[in-house]
Design a protein around this motif. Structure first.
Motif, PDB file in Angstrom:
ATOM      1  N   VAL E  98       0.840  -1.189   0.000  1.00 43.47           N
ATOM      2  CA  VAL E  98       0.000   0.000   0.000  1.00 43.47           C
ATOM      3  C   VAL E  98       0.878   1.242   0.000  1.00 43.47           C
ATOM      4  O   VAL E  98       1.785   1.367   0.819  1.00 43.47           O
ATOM      5  N   ILE E  99       0.609   2.120  -0.924  1.00 44.31           N
ATOM      6  CA  ILE E  99       1.401   3.342  -1.042  1.00 44.31           C
ATOM      7  C   ILE E  99       0.476   4.542  -0.914  1.00 44.31           C
ATOM      8  O   ILE E  99      -0.569   4.604  -1.556  1.00 44.31           O
ATOM      9  N   VAL E 100       0.867   5.452  -0.055  1.00 40.97           N
ATOM     10  CA  VAL E 100       0.091   6.672   0.098  1.00 40.97           C
ATOM     11  C   VAL E 100       0.877   7.780  -0.588  1.00 40.97           C
ATOM     12  O   VAL E 100       2.031   8.026  -0.252  1.00 40.97           O
ATOM     13  N   ILE E 101       0.246   8.430  -1.551  1.00 41.69           N
ATOM     14  CA  ILE E 101       0.889   9.588  -2.164  1.00 41.69           C
ATOM     15  C   ILE E 101      -0.006  10.782  -1.909  1.00 41.69           C
ATOM     16  O   ILE E 101      -1.179  10.779  -2.292  1.00 41.69           O
ATOM     17  N   SER E 102       0.498  11.745  -1.214  1.00 41.34           N
ATOM     18  CA  SER E 102      -0.338  12.906  -0.979  1.00 41.34           C
ATOM     19  C   SER E 102       0.531  14.117  -0.711  1.00 41.34           C
ATOM     20  O   SER E 102       1.750  14.028  -0.683  1.00 41.34           O
ATOM     21  N   GLY E 103      -0.137  15.237  -0.454  1.00 37.46           N
ATOM     22  CA  GLY E 103       0.603  16.481  -0.317  1.00 37.46           C
ATOM     23  C   GLY E 103       0.989  16.769   1.113  1.00 37.46           C
ATOM     24  O   GLY E 103       0.667  16.030   2.040  1.00 37.46           O
ATOM     25  N   ASP E 104       1.690  17.867   1.314  1.00 29.55           N
ATOM     26  CA  ASP E 104       2.122  18.223   2.651  1.00 29.55           C
ATOM     27  C   ASP E 104       0.936  18.639   3.513  1.00 29.55           C
ATOM     28  O   ASP E 104       0.846  18.260   4.681  1.00 29.55           O
ATOM     29  N   ALA E 136      -2.174  24.229  -2.626  1.00 26.53           N
ATOM     30  CA  ALA E 136      -2.299  24.786  -3.966  1.00 26.53           C
ATOM     31  C   ALA E 136      -3.703  24.653  -4.523  1.00 26.53           C
ATOM     32  O   ALA E 136      -4.208  25.563  -5.150  1.00 26.53           O
ATOM     33  N   MET E 137      -4.354  23.536  -4.268  1.00 28.25           N
ATOM     34  CA  MET E 137      -5.639  23.347  -4.921  1.00 28.25           C
ATOM     35  C   MET E 137      -6.675  24.353  -4.482  1.00 28.25           C
ATOM     36  O   MET E 137      -7.520  24.784  -5.249  1.00 28.25           O
ATOM     37  N   THR E 138      -6.613  24.763  -3.234  1.00 23.95           N
ATOM     38  CA  THR E 138      -7.589  25.743  -2.756  1.00 23.95           C
ATOM     39  C   THR E 138      -7.154  27.166  -3.070  1.00 23.95           C
ATOM     40  O   THR E 138      -7.831  28.097  -2.676  1.00 23.95           O
ATOM     41  N   GLY E 139      -6.019  27.353  -3.668  1.00 25.63           N
ATOM     42  CA  GLY E 139      -5.670  28.690  -4.117  1.00 25.63           C
ATOM     43  C   GLY E 139      -4.534  29.335  -3.366  1.00 25.63           C
ATOM     44  O   GLY E 139      -4.423  30.546  -3.342  1.00 25.63           O
ATOM     45  N   GLY E 140      -3.677  28.552  -2.729  1.00 21.36           N
ATOM     46  CA  GLY E 140      -2.447  29.131  -2.196  1.00 21.36           C
ATOM     47  C   GLY E 140      -2.524  29.632  -0.781  1.00 21.36           C
ATOM     48  O   GLY E 140      -2.145  30.761  -0.486  1.00 21.36           O
ATOM     49  N   GLN E 141      -3.011  28.810   0.131  1.00 21.34           N
ATOM     50  CA  GLN E 141      -3.028  29.204   1.538  1.00 21.34           C
ATOM     51  C   GLN E 141      -1.752  28.742   2.236  1.00 21.34           C
ATOM     52  O   GLN E 141      -1.055  27.853   1.763  1.00 21.34           O
ATOM     53  N   VAL E 142      -1.515  29.336   3.397  1.00 20.53           N
ATOM     54  CA  VAL E 142      -0.324  28.983   4.142  1.00 20.53           C
ATOM     55  C   VAL E 142      -0.450  27.527   4.614  1.00 20.53           C
ATOM     56  O   VAL E 142      -1.509  27.089   5.045  1.00 20.53           O
ATOM     57  N   ALA E 143       0.628  26.787   4.475  1.00 14.03           N
ATOM     58  CA  ALA E 143       0.635  25.386   4.891  1.00 14.03           C
ATOM     59  C   ALA E 143       1.575  25.243   6.075  1.00 14.03           C
ATOM     60  O   ALA E 143       2.367  26.150   6.352  1.00 14.03           O
ATOM     61  N   PRO E 144       1.531  24.142   6.787  1.00 13.85           N
ATOM     62  CA  PRO E 144       2.452  23.995   7.917  1.00 13.85           C
ATOM     63  C   PRO E 144       3.903  23.905   7.473  1.00 13.85           C
ATOM     64  O   PRO E 144       4.792  23.959   8.294  1.00 13.85           O
ATOM     65  N   THR E 145       4.115  23.731   6.167  1.00 17.35           N
ATOM     66  CA  THR E 145       5.485  23.634   5.683  1.00 17.35           C
ATOM     67  C   THR E 145       5.982  24.939   5.067  1.00 17.35           C
ATOM     68  O   THR E 145       7.111  25.002   4.610  1.00 17.35           O
ATOM     69  N   PRO E 163       7.953  26.510  10.174  1.00 21.28           N
ATOM     70  CA  PRO E 163       7.504  25.414   9.322  1.00 21.28           C
ATOM     71  C   PRO E 163       7.799  24.046   9.934  1.00 21.28           C
ATOM     72  O   PRO E 163       8.749  23.891  10.697  1.00 21.28           O
ATOM     73  N   ALA E 164       6.952  23.107   9.575  1.00 16.76           N
ATOM     74  CA  ALA E 164       7.158  21.741  10.065  1.00 16.76           C
ATOM     75  C   ALA E 164       8.300  21.092   9.302  1.00 16.76           C
ATOM     76  O   ALA E 164       8.530  21.390   8.138  1.00 16.76           O
ATOM     77  N   ASN E 165       8.979  20.228   9.984  1.00 16.80           N
ATOM     78  CA  ASN E 165      10.092  19.501   9.390  1.00 16.80           C
ATOM     79  C   ASN E 165       9.632  18.053   9.231  1.00 16.80           C
ATOM     80  O   ASN E 165       9.581  17.296  10.196  1.00 16.80           O
ATOM     81  N   VAL E 166       9.239  17.727   8.035  1.00 16.12           N
ATOM     82  CA  VAL E 166       8.580  16.429   7.824  1.00 16.12           C
ATOM     83  C   VAL E 166       9.480  15.244   8.193  1.00 16.12           C
ATOM     84  O   VAL E 166       9.054  14.346   8.911  1.00 16.12           O
TER      85      VAL E 166
END
Lengths: 425, 101, 171, 239, 281, 372
Positions: E98-104, E136-145, E163-166
């Motif tokens: 099982v592989i999870v591919i997703s965004g930050d 990005a999909m919602t239009g460029g809001q601040v992310a934890p990264t 910022p978070a350090n993944v």
């Protein structure tokens, strides 16, 4: 009380509904927004983030929706007017804490820009299918107030109104906009601060040691204090007594006898009654031509503007059609529908869902008038012709139909040109 | 980061390189330019024409330079370009492992 | 009532075009205008359209019934909305991006090419607007000149105004 | 349980920040009688949502110092914990580490390893090293004590209350009958690298003050950044 | 173009791995997510694993759409819950990969809790986190990264949150394999995915990817190519670097490499052992 | 056997192979039973970090071919709302057991409640229909849990079982039939050629698409977005309409087949008591007491709360004067009864307080009042 001029960005703008709602919230004195991005509500949060630092308001983007709604509850208890802005699945995530907010009797508002569902659905397109959810989505019994604007200007005005109602009744107030209104750009006039009426928070004014968090005024709403004022309050989401203490004996074993003594006047009873008993003061509807109408079109939000075209056409052709627009979707104007049900032939309810408010209309019509649902799956608005066809259909029908579905089956064949089972795509 | 150059096969004095031919699926292209920038041998150039989405796709400017390294294919975010090995009579065929991607 | 539809890809400034004209009409020309938008999840490259209504009276029904003008900047947008245009309506297209065989009146402008000559393709919509305003006379020129600076980032105001004039002259 | 409240009460006294400013946000049920003597505002929120609740309070009224006592922090509220550490919200977080969900009899919580006598099931999941997570995510002060280390705990709480930023105190507070056992099996190692503070079977529980550092808090960074950009227009958050 | 005409019948080499009927995909020009998918497909090809046993799960967001383009059994779930969903799949049928591919935003912000706990349990998943510093999909809001002080639409005056350090979060929570690459390190990324894939337990590969639309435009960083160029010039490969040093500062150098590679008992092993013990008792 | 245990046994008897849960009072009894039986039955369980992920994990597990269950209560159910939507959209069969407790928010966790009935139907955003069952005894707990799995497989939808801690704790003899006699609906699997599989191509007859498991080589894609037959997202109103139309109708049109109810003394009754769950036990006592007093009272119990037995209520309404609807809430199902009676019979909603469970007094009083 009048609005604080610092928070009111007086002027004439050409902005969309989302932004107008953010302006309205600030004008109403909102000082806290805990948000999380979700299409199509982000424009409102972005607008708030842009202007908030200049108005002394705070914006925080939390890590998720559960966090954002919980932070709103906290901010409200810390003495600020607070809100969150959301949409679709995020709104579903908030249900637990909406229920908590209702149980703690926290004044806060949620702006929900409805989108097409269920689940992720069509994020960028409209829907009106969260209406029942806002009333019933949390666990347990409580009542909320929901408003539905139909233009950006109303977005501004209703945001102010929502805060006023929230502060007045200490309950969650939902501003149930939809993607259409949220993304519709129109002229919005923001009046001067002195022309905006603001309901101040009902702060407790009596002696400190006599304060009981849930001792109610005659209108069943109790005054509130701020955390950090030294009252030593205990606020819980458990069923509680006047002091706010959970109904328990010691440790974690509940004292059933004590609970029984309080049962009739329990938290839930008040949560429900403070809205139900004040409903006349809360409910707002907008009626046109209902006096002599044969058919009344009941609608809310963007649907009421779409229905306008159908009603106009019907009236031009000499049919007596009235309109009733719900400004407060919840509480539902039961009495008015009951009154009208005795006089009119039927109601037409266009909704961008497969039947929600229509059930309420049907219930209040008590079988005395036919109720027609003009459903729409979402992602766009009705064709006015569909609503017009429903009006015609209703006027032609001689029979009293057993329920909403029965009529719809007939309607579907006529309006949509296909049986229920036919693949329409 | 350095882009790995083709290694010289042992025992052959003259470096033997594979030849590749580039296939561009123009309508998938979004004109980001990654392939042009990161092509080790500068094979590609931006064209002037518009594709159906209104972007300028690349075109092969120096076909003879392509060594079928496959970097354009991996680096294309739109899966719009790839190279295939072609055998050329003028050159010796490349050892199998060096062209295997 | 004037009904205009802008259609194209996300990223072409389709929605901003609607806003600029709407703002010019409602704030500087004192008319009523309603702008609605429809877009896909893609930031760029998805189908995108905006519908603009301009009227002297309050607008109740907020959508286009049949449009007077269709401004198409993509083939997809053109084919989707071509039939919606009134029989005496006008199609305005970017002729590098759209092929047409319509029987209705068609006006063509290579707006993307002009914009690229000006420096960047993002001005294509404003070039197009210049053309559209000249053709449709939906709003006054003065109103547009006031509305554009308000609707674009400060550092691009000059370029946008220049692009607008370019489009206006092209007509 | 009451040990933590006792330590908190003493800690407030000792830190001298005043009872008015402290406000307790928790998802554990406390006896109201005990709280009356404590005389601080208490909010009993839904499970796991204590930290965002406190975040909202702090931002809406920056004069407050919300104290969060979390029961099952490591599970429901884990994400909020991570992000509050990252933001360095000015809160004091006390993890009442029960090893089990206290109110759900006999269930394994992700806190740390099992207590066989309490849970009918052996716990097979790997435990979470709370001080390590806190450090990795950016908390400024991290300590761990058992509930019987009364004085140390009081001192830590008092320090945490005064400290600007997010302080985390992991309090091992299993059911009363096991308290003494854990107390005896603990070893004080101040300044220990948190990578070694995981609780493992048949090893001593390492307690002590592990970490102290300075980072700008959320409100400080907020004020600084916005003042820099907005200048006079910005209405600063007064702390 | 004559090249097309001559060998048009040639299939794109990824045709068997990707749903080419859905291409062109929704990502903007200059976006690095396509590169990440490309590297992932390359890794799948290298692995020569039975593709029927591979499941791809995505959350919501730009990267959330990856599942839809990969031709395996694939699930596009709700925001932030991809790991939880994948946990169910893995436990339901432990034979699957099982592989999870997703965004930050999806994995670290709303899904942070699931990320931490899946790592703690050491559930046998491979997580590929495409980090573009923004929603990005919602239009460029601040992310934890989002690095300090990058501008976004909800931090219009510059971001001020650390910022978070993944990789550090992953390590602290207990992941067995942690690596980070940029979207330009295609081959190394593919190799890393192969390694992560073969490692039993919770493995995390972070991919730094340019967002040419929202992140770079508002911060005036040019287009996707400029950002790629920036990675080209500013990424340093340092295997085994302590995760403490992996914070990403605004437009500063990015340390990439493989940071953690260790062994811990995976969840299903512990569960099985427990069940066995239980039965014996 | 207690209600909790009966529920767990029912799930196992129905072939449930996966339990995802987060401990929350008072639902834990089911989990305990389930876990102790895991080793024998080959079922798997996982304790997730929160309810959101519990349901997400359950949905994931279902696609591997197992039948899956999650157990929760009160607030936990509220957290699951988002994923009920996902379950509906992906058409994933699963069972959610919600042990309702008193009150809004945390209320009183150990006391029975009935406030989540409307929530089960309306709690997630968007349009959908759901199936909800309400057993009223440990035996029925067993039977209806099996039934819930059958229904969920049959209609490919999440099914909610609503019950409360009183029933959960209630001990009663439960007759568990032999495994061979327990009939559970089989999952509708796709049997055609591999490349011809379309995840959402449905049967015209029952509107249900057929399913496949992961790893069988179909390489399918499903999404929570509005999708077409292939399972690919399509973002337009036409596709949305196609989707929602079917999601709603696959239950609405077959409501008659799903609905289960129990009736007693309804012939020639003047007043009908409509109830469900634990309250129905008191309702039956009250009706019998009223009968003794000579009041013509009838008893109607909903076994499926959703879909609501609209037709039957309308029929009953024609023959009686009034409905009495006792519930442990301030009026939820009573609104539905009011709607379906269409003004033919009045409706008295009776707030049957949590403490009154076991005491039919308030119901009897309400019946007596209608007779005056």
């Amino acid at each position: 009380m009048k609005a604080d001029p610092r928070d009111v960005f007086t002027g004439t703008y050409y902005i969309d509904g989302d932004v107008a709602m953010a302006y309205g919230a600030l004008a109403a004195g909102c000082k806290f927004l805990g948000g999380y991005p979700i299409t199509p509500s982000t424009e409102a949060a972005e607008a708030f983030a842009r202007i908030a630092p200049r108005a002394g308001a705070r914006f925080i983007q939390m890590e998720d929706e559960l966090g954002s709604i919980a932070s709103v509850l906290g901010a409200s208890w810390a003495g600020q007017k607070a809100m969150t802005i959301t949409s679709g699945p995020s709104y579903s995530l908030m249900m637990e804490n909406i229920s908590l907010g209702a149980a703690m009797e926290i004044p806060f508002i949620i702006i929900n820009i409805q989108r097409a569902g269920p689940s992720t659905g069509v994020p960028t397109c409209t829907g009106q299918a969260d209406v029942m959810q806002s009333r019933w989505g949390g666990n347990g019994d409580y009542e909320i107030i929901a408003l539905a604007p139909d233009s950006p200007q109303e977005g501004f005005e209703f945001a102010v109104k929502a805060f006023n109602l929230a502060e007045r009744y200490r309950c969650p107030v939902m501003l149930m906009s939809d993607e259409c209104v949220g993304h519709m750009t129109e002229k919005v006039v923001v009046p001067e601060a002195s022309k905006i009426d603001i309901e101040p928070r009902r702060f407790y004014k009596g002696p400190a040691d006599a304060y009981l968090p849930y001792k109610r005024d005659p209108d069943l709403v109790s005054p509130i204090v701020k955390a950090g004022d030294g009252y030593g309050i205990y606020i819980t989401g458990l069923s509680h007594d006047e002091k706010g203490h959970p109904v328990l004996e010691s440790g974690n074993s509940y004292d059933l006898e004590h609970a029984r003594a309080l049962n009739r006047k329990s938290t839930d009873q008040y949560l429900v009654d403070k809205i139900r008993k004040n409903r006349d003061k809360i409910i707002e509807i907008q009626e046109e031509n209902t006096e002599d109408a044969d058919v009344v079109v009941v609608s809310y939000g963007i649907s009421s503007r779409v229905a306008y075209r159908a009603v106009e056409q019907a009236r031009q052709e000499g049919y007596k059609v009235g309109t009733l627009r719900l400004i407060t979707v919840w509480p539902f104007p039961e009495e008015r529908i009951r009154e009208l049900a005795g006089r009119v032939k039927g109601f037409v309810v266009p909704e961008i869902n497969y039947g929600q408010i229509v059930f309420e209309v049907d219930r209040c019509a008590e079988g005395r008038a036919n109720v027609v649902l003009v459903p729409h799956g979402g992602a766009s608005v009705h064709q006015p012709e569909d609503i017009y066809a429903a009006i015609r259909q209703l006027l032609e029908s001689k029979k009293r139909y057993e329920n909403v579905f029965e009529f719809r089956t007939i309607l579907e064949r006529k309006v949509f040109g296909g049986g229920m089972l036919k693949n329409r795509s | 980061m350095r882009i790995r150059n083709r290694e010289k096969p042992f025992g052959i004095e003259k470096p033997v390189t594979a030849r590749g031919q580039i296939v561009i699926i123009e309508d998938r292209c979004k004109g980001c330019g990654f392939c042009i920038e990161y092509c080790p041998n500068d094979v590609l150039r931006l064209s002037d024409k518009y594709n159906s989405k209104g972007y300028h796709p690349p075109y092969v400017a120096h076909e003879e330079e392509c060594v079928d390294c496959g970097f354009c294919q991996m680096n294309c975010p739109d899966f719009a370009i790839f190279s295939v090995e072609v055998e050329s009579g003028e050159r010796e065929p490349a050892p199998a492992e060096s062209v295997k991607r | 009532m004037l009904e205009i539809r802008f259609a194209g890809f996300g990223g072409q400034g389709i929605i901003r075009s609607g806003i600029i004209v709407g703002r010019a009409a409602s704030i500087y020309d004192n008319k009523y205008s309603t702008m609605n938008q429809a877009f896909g999840p893609e930031a760029r490259g998805g189908a995108c359209s905006s519908q603009l209504l301009i009227s002297d009276k309050k607008i109740l029904y907020p959508y286009i019934t049949r449009s007077d003008y269709l401004v198409a900047m993509s083939q997809e947008g053109y084919s989707k909305f071509e039939s919606e245009v009134k029989d005496d309506g006008v199609l305005i297209i970017d002729d590098d991006l759209v092929n047409t065989d319509s029987t209705k009146k068609v006006l063509k402008i290579p707006s993307t090419r002009i914009a690229e000559e000006l420096g960047h393709r993002i001005f294509a919509n404003v070039v197009m607007l210049g053309y559209v305003i000249r053709v449709t006379k939906a709003v006054s020129l003065e109103a547009m000149r006031k509305a554009i600076p308000e609707s674009v980032p400060e550092r691009f105001v000059d370029k946008n105004l220049k692009a607008f004039e370019k489009g206006y002259e092209y007509a | 349980m009451d040990k933590i409240l006792e330590a908190l009460s003493k800690g407030i006294e000792k830190s001298g920040i005043g009872r008015k400013r402290v406000c307790l946000v928790t998802d554990i049920l406390y006896d109201p009688e005990v709280l009356e003597t404590l005389k601080i505002d208490l909010f009993h929120t839904s499970r796991g949502r204590t930290i965002p609740f406190a975040t909202g309070m702090k931002l809406a009224n920056p004069k407050l110092k919300p104290v969060v006592i979390m029961g099952d922090m490591a599970t429901l509220g884990g994400n909020h914990f991570v992000h509050a550490c990252r933001r360095n919200m000015d809160l004091l977080v006390i993890c009442a580490n029960h090893f089990v969900y206290r109110r759900v009899e006999g269930e394994s919580a992700s806190g740390d390893y099992d207590t066989v006598s309490y849970s009918p099931y052996l716990l097979f999941e790997n435990p979470l090293n709370i001080p390590h997570i806190a450090r990795s995510c950016g908390s400024v002060y991290t300590a761990r004590w058992t509930a019987l280390h009364t004085d140390e705990l009081t001192r830590s709480i008092s320090h945490g209350l005064k400290k600007k930023g997010l302080s985390v105190i992991d309090v091992i507070s299993p059911p009363a009958e096991l308290l003494d056992f854990y107390y005896r099996h603990s070893e004080i190692r101040n300044g220990e690298d948190t990578i070694h503070t995981g609780i493992e079977e048949e090893k001593k529980i390492i307690v002590g003050e592990f970490l102290e550092r300075e980072r700008p808090t959320f409100i400080e960074s907020y004020n600084r950044q916005l003042e820099e950009v907005l200048g006079d227009q910005f209405v600063k958050i007064e702390v | 173009m004559e090249t097309i005409n001559t060998i048009q019948e040639q299939k794109h080499p990824m045709d068997d791995l990707l749903r080419m009927d859905r291409i062109p995909h929704i990502w903007c020009p200059g976006c690095g997510i396509g590169n990440a998918v490309s590297a992932f497909a390359e890794a799948l090809r290298k692995l020569e694993y039975d593709l029927d046993k591979v499941v791809v799960v995505s959350g919501i967001g730009c990267t959330g759409r990856v599942a839809g383009y990969i031709k395996t059994d694939s699930f596009h779930t709700t925001h932030g819950r991809a790991i939880a969903f994948a946990t169910g799949i893995k436990l339901g049928n432990p034979d699957l990969k099982v592989i999870v591919i997703s965004g930050d935003g999806d994995l670290v912000s709303i899904g942070g809790n699931h990320f931490v706990h899946a790592a703690r349990r050491n559930i046998d998943l491979t997580v590929i986190c495409v980090n573009n510093f923004i929603y990005a999909m919602t239009g460029g809001q601040v992310a934890p990264t989002t690095p300090i002080p990058a501008y976004t639409t909800t931090s219009p005056f510059g971001n001020f949150e650390a910022p978070a350090n993944v990789p550090q979060l992953a390590e602290a929570a207990g992941a067995v394999y942690v690596a980070r690459w940029t979207a330009l390190h295609m081959r190394r990324l593919a190799d890393s995915i192969v390694e992560a894939f073969n490692r039993p337990g919770f493995s995390v590969v972070e991919v730094i990817s340019p967002c040419a639309m929202y992140y770079s435009r508002i911060n005036k960083l040019g287009d996707g190519l400029d950002m790629m160029q920036f990675y080209y010039n500013n990424s340093i490969i340092r295997h085994g670097e302590s995760t403490d040093n992996l914070n990403i500062d605004y437009q500063k150098e990015i340390i990439v490499g493989k940071f953690v590679d260790r062994e811990r008992p995976a969840f299903s092993e512990s569960l099985n052992e427990w069940l066995r013990k239980d039965q014996v008792e | 056997m207690s209600g909790y245990e009966a529920c767990a046994e029912g799930a196992l008897a129905a072939g449930c192979g996966f339990l995802g849960y987060t401990p929350i009072q008072p639902s834990f009894g089911i989990v305990r039973r389930f876990i102790t039986r895991c080793a024998e039955t080959g079922a798997t369980f996982v304790q997730m970090e929160d309810e959101i992920s519990s349901l997400a994990a359950v949905l994931g597990a279902v696609w591997t071919g197992r039948k899956a269950l999650t157990v929760t209560s009160g607030q936990g159910f509220a957290q699951m709302m988002e994923h009920i939507g996902l379950g509906v959209m992906l058409e994933t069969p699963c069972v959610i057991v919600n042990v309702m407790h008193d009150g809004a928010s945390e209320g009183i966790p150990s006391m029975p409640g009935g406030g989540d009935v409307m929530q089960a139907r309306w709690g997630s955003h968007g349009d959908y229909e759901i199936i909800a069952l309400a057993p009223n005894s440990p035996q029925e707990m067993f039977d209806l849990t099996v039934e819930a799995f059958s229904l969920s497989e049959r209609y490919r939808t999440p099914v909610v079982i609503l019950f409360d801690p009183v029933l959960g704790r209630m001990k009663d003899s439960v007759n568990i039939p032999e495994a061979a006699k327990i009939r559970v609906e089989k999952r509708k699997y796709y049997k055609g050629p591999k490349d011809g599989y379309l995840p959402y191509k449905y049967d015209e007859k029952d509107l249900i698409p057929s399913m496949v498991d992961i790893s069988q080589g179909y390489r399918f894609h499903v999404t929570g977005l509005t999708h077409d037959e292939k399972g690919y997202p399509v973002m337009n109103d036409e596709c949305q309409e196609w989707n929602v139309h079917r999601l709603v109708n696959k239950i609405r049109l077959f409501a008659d087949k799903i609905v289960r109810m129990e009736e007693k003394y309804l012939e020639e009754a003047d007043v009908a008591v409509v109830s469900y769950g634990v309250v129905s036990r008191d309702a039956l006592t009250a009706v019998e007491a009223a009968r003794k007093e000579g009041i013509k009272a009838g008893y109607f119990r909903l076994q499926t709360v959703w879909p609501f037995p609209e037709k039957r209520i309308a029929e009953i309404a024609a023959g009686i004067k009034r409905f009495v609807v006792p519930e442990i809430n301030f009026g939820q199902i009573s609104l539905e009864v009011e709607r379906c009676s269409r003004g033919r019979a009045g409706v008295d909603a009776v707030y049957h307080a949590a403490r009154e469970v076991g005491k039919p007094g308030s119901i009897l009083k309400a019946i007596q009042k209608t007779n005056k």
